[in-house]
Design a protein around this motif. Structure first.
Motif: not given
Length: 263
Positions: A96-98, A100-108, A163-166
């Motif tokens: 698993s990839m883990f 960190h990102d939040g909605f302030d740093s989310f990216s495609y 951890f939005v993308s995760y």
């Protein structure tokens, strides 16, 4: 799952099996009599050591590298394991990839990385296992049934904005488990196992990890051995498919405003 014919001893591919939770799962399955193919991305020394530890319980000498962001590498993985062992009966998707990102740093870009590793690769491996088992059945093996176990996360039942993308990738894998269970039945069962806080990380001190681990209705979350036992149960119970076993001490029943690593 009944033991197959002697010419095909039970073999399981454990992705991310070289270290941490994947290693505990690999060892538990070796102790239960499975031949274990250990997948790793870059931890070759740990993969070699895990295979050697598994070999104390069952004949195991296979470790296989693959970058799960590379579709061609993922599609080649199960055929490589089959070529080495002769057959494969199950896949445990622990890698698993883990990040960190939040909605302030989310990216495609980060979302795509997580989706490739955490959802795309398990789907391809399930597809490959089904094709392999169908070919074996066509060659005359009777009562042949395989199993895919996908490691999920209690976060899906107790969401927070970390951890939005995760989290999105694990939600995709949980949905894929339902669809795969329908699409691949009756040849392949698909089961999710969702741990709670199980292992510490560089983001938590040992003291803080212990405090957070105790934050559950049962007073303890999951240990690696708890999760491995659930994986073994899922592999062996022929009546389970299309559902998830939450192994978290009940943490999914509580409300956490942040991810454990940020509390």
């Amino acid at each position: 799952m009944p033991a197959p014919a002697a010419s095909h001893p039970r073999t399981v591919l454990v992705t991310g099996g070289a270290r941490r939770l994947g290693r505990t799962i690999a060892l538990a399955l070796a102790q239960a009599g499975w031949q274990v193919a250990v997948h790793y991305r870059s931890s070759i020394d740990e993969a070699i050591e895990t295979v050697a530890a598994c070999a104390a319980f069952t004949p195991t000498d296979g470790y296989f590298d693959a970058d799960f962001e590379n579709e061609a590498a993922v599609r080649a993985l199960l055929p490589r394991v089959v070529a080495h062992f002769g057959s494969v009966d199950a896949v445990v998707n622990s890698a698993s990839m883990f990040e960190h990102d939040g909605f302030d740093s989310f990216s495609y870009a980060l979302l795509e990385q997580h989706l490739r590793s955490n959802a795309g690769a398990p789907v391809i491996l399930a597809q490959a296992l089904h094709e392999h088992l169908q070919a074996r059945a066509a060659a005359g093996e009777a009562e042949l049934q395989g199993c895919v176990v996908n490691l999920l996360d209690q976060k899906l039942w107790n969401q927070n904005p970390d951890f939005v993308s995760y989290t999105l990738s694990k939600a995709a894998l949980e949905a894929a488990g339902t669809m795969l269970a329908l699409a691949l039945a009756p040849r392949v069962r698909v089961v999710g196992v969702a741990p709670g806080l199980t292992l510490t990380s560089h983001m938590l001190s040992d003291e803080r990890f212990g405090q957070l681990h105790a934050m559950s209705p049962l007073g303890r979350s999951s240990t690696p051995e708890d999760v491995a036992a659930a994986v073994r149960f899922a592999l062996d119970n022929r009546s389970i498919t299309g559902t998830t076993l939450l192994v978290d001490g009940g943490q999914h029943l509580m409300r956490f405003e942040r991810d454990f690593s940020l509390m």
